[in-house]
Design a protein around this motif. Structure first.
Motif, PDB file in Angstrom:
ATOM      1  N   LYS A 159      28.691  70.978   5.658  1.00 21.40           N
ATOM      2  CA  LYS A 159      29.843  71.877   5.758  1.00 21.40           C
ATOM      3  C   LYS A 159      29.725  72.853   6.932  1.00 21.40           C
ATOM      4  O   LYS A 159      30.517  73.782   7.039  1.00 21.40           O
ATOM      5  N   ALA A 160      28.767  72.644   7.812  1.00 22.48           N
ATOM      6  CA  ALA A 160      28.503  73.600   8.887  1.00 22.48           C
ATOM      7  C   ALA A 160      29.746  73.879   9.732  1.00 22.48           C
ATOM      8  O   ALA A 160      30.052  75.037  10.045  1.00 22.48           O
ATOM      9  N   ASP A 161      30.478  72.807  10.100  1.00 24.62           N
ATOM     10  CA  ASP A 161      31.653  73.003  10.952  1.00 24.62           C
ATOM     11  C   ASP A 161      32.746  73.785  10.245  1.00 24.62           C
ATOM     12  O   ASP A 161      33.501  74.537  10.874  1.00 24.62           O
ATOM     13  N   GLU A 162      32.838  73.613   8.955  1.00 21.38           N
ATOM     14  CA  GLU A 162      33.838  74.335   8.171  1.00 21.38           C
ATOM     15  C   GLU A 162      33.438  75.788   7.957  1.00 21.38           C
ATOM     16  O   GLU A 162      34.269  76.698   8.023  1.00 21.38           O
ATOM     17  N   LEU A 163      32.155  76.013   7.720  1.00 19.99           N
ATOM     18  CA  LEU A 163      31.667  77.362   7.473  1.00 19.99           C
ATOM     19  C   LEU A 163      31.611  78.214   8.740  1.00 19.99           C
ATOM     20  O   LEU A 163      31.860  79.421   8.700  1.00 19.99           O
ATOM     21  N   PHE A 164      31.273  77.571   9.846  1.00 26.66           N
ATOM     22  CA  PHE A 164      31.143  78.276  11.119  1.00 26.66           C
ATOM     23  C   PHE A 164      32.021  77.576  12.159  1.00 26.66           C
ATOM     24  O   PHE A 164      31.537  76.847  13.029  1.00 26.66           O
ATOM     25  N   PRO A 165      33.342  77.812  12.074  1.00 29.23           N
ATOM     26  CA  PRO A 165      34.269  77.087  12.938  1.00 29.23           C
ATOM     27  C   PRO A 165      34.347  77.656  14.357  1.00 29.23           C
ATOM     28  O   PRO A 165      33.928  78.789  14.619  1.00 29.23           O
ATOM     29  N   VAL A 166      34.892  76.863  15.230  1.00 28.37           N
ATOM     30  CA  VAL A 166      35.205  77.321  16.582  1.00 28.37           C
ATOM     31  C   VAL A 166      36.319  78.358  16.503  1.00 28.37           C
ATOM     32  O   VAL A 166      37.263  78.218  15.727  1.00 28.37           O
ATOM     33  N   ALA A 167      36.209  79.409  17.293  1.00 24.73           N
ATOM     34  CA  ALA A 167      37.245  80.437  17.358  1.00 24.73           C
ATOM     35  C   ALA A 167      37.746  80.519  18.789  1.00 24.73           C
ATOM     36  O   ALA A 167      37.195  81.256  19.610  1.00 24.73           O
ATOM     37  N   PRO A 168      38.761  79.742  19.143  1.00 24.34           N
ATOM     38  CA  PRO A 168      39.244  79.700  20.524  1.00 24.34           C
ATOM     39  C   PRO A 168      39.693  81.063  21.030  1.00 24.34           C
ATOM     40  O   PRO A 168      40.439  81.774  20.357  1.00 24.34           O
ATOM     41  N   SER A 169      39.215  81.431  22.206  1.00 24.62           N
ATOM     42  CA  SER A 169      39.595  82.697  22.826  1.00 24.62           C
ATOM     43  C   SER A 169      39.174  82.672  24.286  1.00 24.62           C
ATOM     44  O   SER A 169      38.544  81.717  24.754  1.00 24.62           O
ATOM     45  N   SER A 170      39.484  83.744  24.994  1.00 21.23           N
ATOM     46  CA  SER A 170      39.071  83.837  26.397  1.00 21.23           C
ATOM     47  C   SER A 170      37.547  83.896  26.519  1.00 21.23           C
ATOM     48  O   SER A 170      36.998  83.618  27.592  1.00 21.23           O
ATOM     49  N   ALA A 171      36.840  84.231  25.428  1.00 20.93           N
ATOM     50  CA  ALA A 171      35.371  84.273  25.453  1.00 20.93           C
ATOM     51  C   ALA A 171      34.782  82.889  25.696  1.00 20.93           C
ATOM     52  O   ALA A 171      33.628  82.771  26.113  1.00 20.93           O
ATOM     53  N   CYS A 172      35.565  81.833  25.441  1.00 22.02           N
ATOM     54  CA  CYS A 172      35.066  80.471  25.675  1.00 22.02           C
ATOM     55  C   CYS A 172      34.702  80.237  27.139  1.00 22.02           C
ATOM     56  O   CYS A 172      33.856  79.405  27.443  1.00 22.02           O
ATOM     57  N   SER A 173      35.342  80.990  28.032  1.00 27.36           N
ATOM     58  CA  SER A 173      35.129  80.755  29.464  1.00 27.36           C
ATOM     59  C   SER A 173      33.712  81.083  29.908  1.00 27.36           C
ATOM     60  O   SER A 173      33.264  80.595  30.947  1.00 27.36           O
ATOM     61  N   HIS A 174      32.980  81.913  29.150  1.00 26.77           N
ATOM     62  CA  HIS A 174      31.601  82.201  29.524  1.00 26.77           C
ATOM     63  C   HIS A 174      30.627  81.874  28.393  1.00 26.77           C
ATOM     64  O   HIS A 174      29.534  82.443  28.324  1.00 26.77           O
ATOM     65  N   CYS A 175      31.014  80.936  27.541  1.00 24.63           N
ATOM     66  CA  CYS A 175      30.117  80.487  26.477  1.00 24.63           C
ATOM     67  C   CYS A 175      29.337  79.258  26.954  1.00 24.63           C
ATOM     68  O   CYS A 175      29.937  78.306  27.463  1.00 24.63           O
ATOM     69  N   PRO A 176      28.026  79.236  26.787  1.00 28.58           N
ATOM     70  CA  PRO A 176      27.233  78.089  27.258  1.00 28.58           C
ATOM     71  C   PRO A 176      27.461  76.822  26.439  1.00 28.58           C
ATOM     72  O   PRO A 176      27.045  75.747  26.854  1.00 28.58           O
ATOM     73  N   PHE A 177      28.124  76.939  25.288  1.00 34.69           N
ATOM     74  CA  PHE A 177      28.333  75.785  24.419  1.00 34.69           C
ATOM     75  C   PHE A 177      29.755  75.239  24.492  1.00 34.69           C
ATOM     76  O   PHE A 177      30.132  74.388  23.697  1.00 34.69           O
ATOM     77  N   VAL A 178      30.543  75.721  25.448  1.00 32.70           N
ATOM     78  CA  VAL A 178      31.961  75.366  25.481  1.00 32.70           C
ATOM     79  C   VAL A 178      32.169  73.861  25.661  1.00 32.70           C
ATOM     80  O   VAL A 178      33.038  73.262  25.006  1.00 32.70           O
ATOM     81  N   LEU A 179      31.382  73.211  26.507  1.00 32.67           N
ATOM     82  CA  LEU A 179      31.552  71.779  26.728  1.00 32.67           C
ATOM     83  C   LEU A 179      31.161  70.988  25.491  1.00 32.67           C
ATOM     84  O   LEU A 179      31.789  69.970  25.174  1.00 32.67           O
ATOM     85  N   GLU A 180      30.144  71.455  24.807  1.00 33.64           N
ATOM     86  CA  GLU A 180      29.725  70.791  23.580  1.00 33.64           C
ATOM     87  C   GLU A 180      30.805  70.897  22.508  1.00 33.64           C
ATOM     88  O   GLU A 180      31.085  69.935  21.794  1.00 33.64           O
ATOM     89  N   CYS A 181      31.403  72.061  22.414  1.00 35.87           N
ATOM     90  CA  CYS A 181      32.511  72.230  21.468  1.00 35.87           C
ATOM     91  C   CYS A 181      33.659  71.296  21.823  1.00 35.87           C
ATOM     92  O   CYS A 181      34.272  70.692  20.948  1.00 35.87           O
ATOM     93  N   PHE A 182      33.928  71.191  23.111  1.00 31.24           N
ATOM     94  CA  PHE A 182      35.016  70.329  23.558  1.00 31.24           C
ATOM     95  C   PHE A 182      34.745  68.873  23.192  1.00 31.24           C
ATOM     96  O   PHE A 182      35.633  68.150  22.739  1.00 31.24           O
TER      97      PHE A 182
END
Length: 251
Positions: A208-231
């Motif tokens: 349930k990890a993805d459900e418990l700790f979901p992606v929260a799209p925002s402008s902060a994604c532009s400097h997140c090191p995990f953005v490509l992995e989330c994509f």
């Protein structure tokens, strides 16, 4: 998770998924220039307040930042010289840790305050900022939590908070009373309890990890090191121009 800091709680509030990657999976994040510069400047200011010379303090700050290739001694010096400091003006790097409520299962809050000054007029806590953006000290709960810590440590009712934005020579100040710090405590307690509740579920149902700790799209994604992995992992989203995500179902 028993102990939290403002930065951990703020990261969860910004993006639960990044919190999951960083603090639960313990994935390493690259040390960016802003982080390294901030660390160097904070160390240099600490050393100067404690009696060291400007040049020695800058060298120690640079060492503390592991000689990050994008950080220069010149930039450290420029920012340190703008800091409103003098020798032995107060206690630097004041550590605190205390429970957020009276329950035996209470989560704890901890942190380091850049500078604590005591005088006949009261107690002042200061935090140095090297970023490019200024904001009001009440826009988040960071300094209010520092003030709460001082109320615990010193038994005072009011604490002056100061944010010093070194790039611009500007400050944001506020006198935090018990009402202010109670709001900060409630914010921290609610988030900490929410995180711990999700961690308890995760222990039982790791799927349930993805459900418990979901992606929260925002402008902060532009400097997140995990953005490509989330994509890659969440193909139902596509990158927007601002660096965030957009649900393709709504396109």
């Amino acid at each position: 998770m028993k102990t939290f800091s403002f930065s951990r709680l703020k990261l969860y509030q910004t993006c639960p998924k990044r919190f999951y990657y960083k603090y639960i999976l313990e994935r390493e994040e690259p040390v960016t220039k802003p982080l390294a510069l901030g660390k160097a400047v904070h160390k240099a200011i600490e050393e100067m307040i404690n009696g060291d010379s400007l040049e020695n303090a800058i060298q120690k700050g640079w060492i503390d930042a592991d000689f990050h290739p994008e950080v220069t001694g010149t930039e450290i010096k420029q920012l340190v010289k703008k800091a409103p400091i003098h020798k032995e003006m107060g206690k630097t790097e004041q550590y605190f840790r205390f429970p957020l409520d009276d329950s035996p299962y209470s989560p704890y809050i901890q942190g380091y305050i850049d500078l604590v000054q005591e005088s006949e007029f009261g107690v002042t806590v200061s935090d140095w900022k090297t970023n490019w953006k200024t904001y009001d000290i009440r826009d988040n709960h960071q300094v209010a939590l520092y003030a709460l810590a001082i109320q615990h440590l010193k038994g005072v009712n009011e604490v002056k908070g100061r944010l010093a934005f070194l790039r611009y020579g500007k400050e944001s100040n506020h006198i935090f009373d018990r009402d202010d710090t109670e709001q900060a405590r409630q914010w921290a307690l609610q988030l900490a309890n929410k995180i711990n509740s999700k961690l308890s579920i995760l222990d039982i149902m790791p799927e349930k990890a993805d459900e418990l700790f979901p992606v929260a799209p925002s402008s902060a994604c532009s400097h997140c090191p995990f953005v490509l992995e989330c994509f890659r992992n969440f193909s139902q989203y596509s990158l927007q121009n601002n660096g965030g995500f957009k649900n393709e179902k709504n396109v």
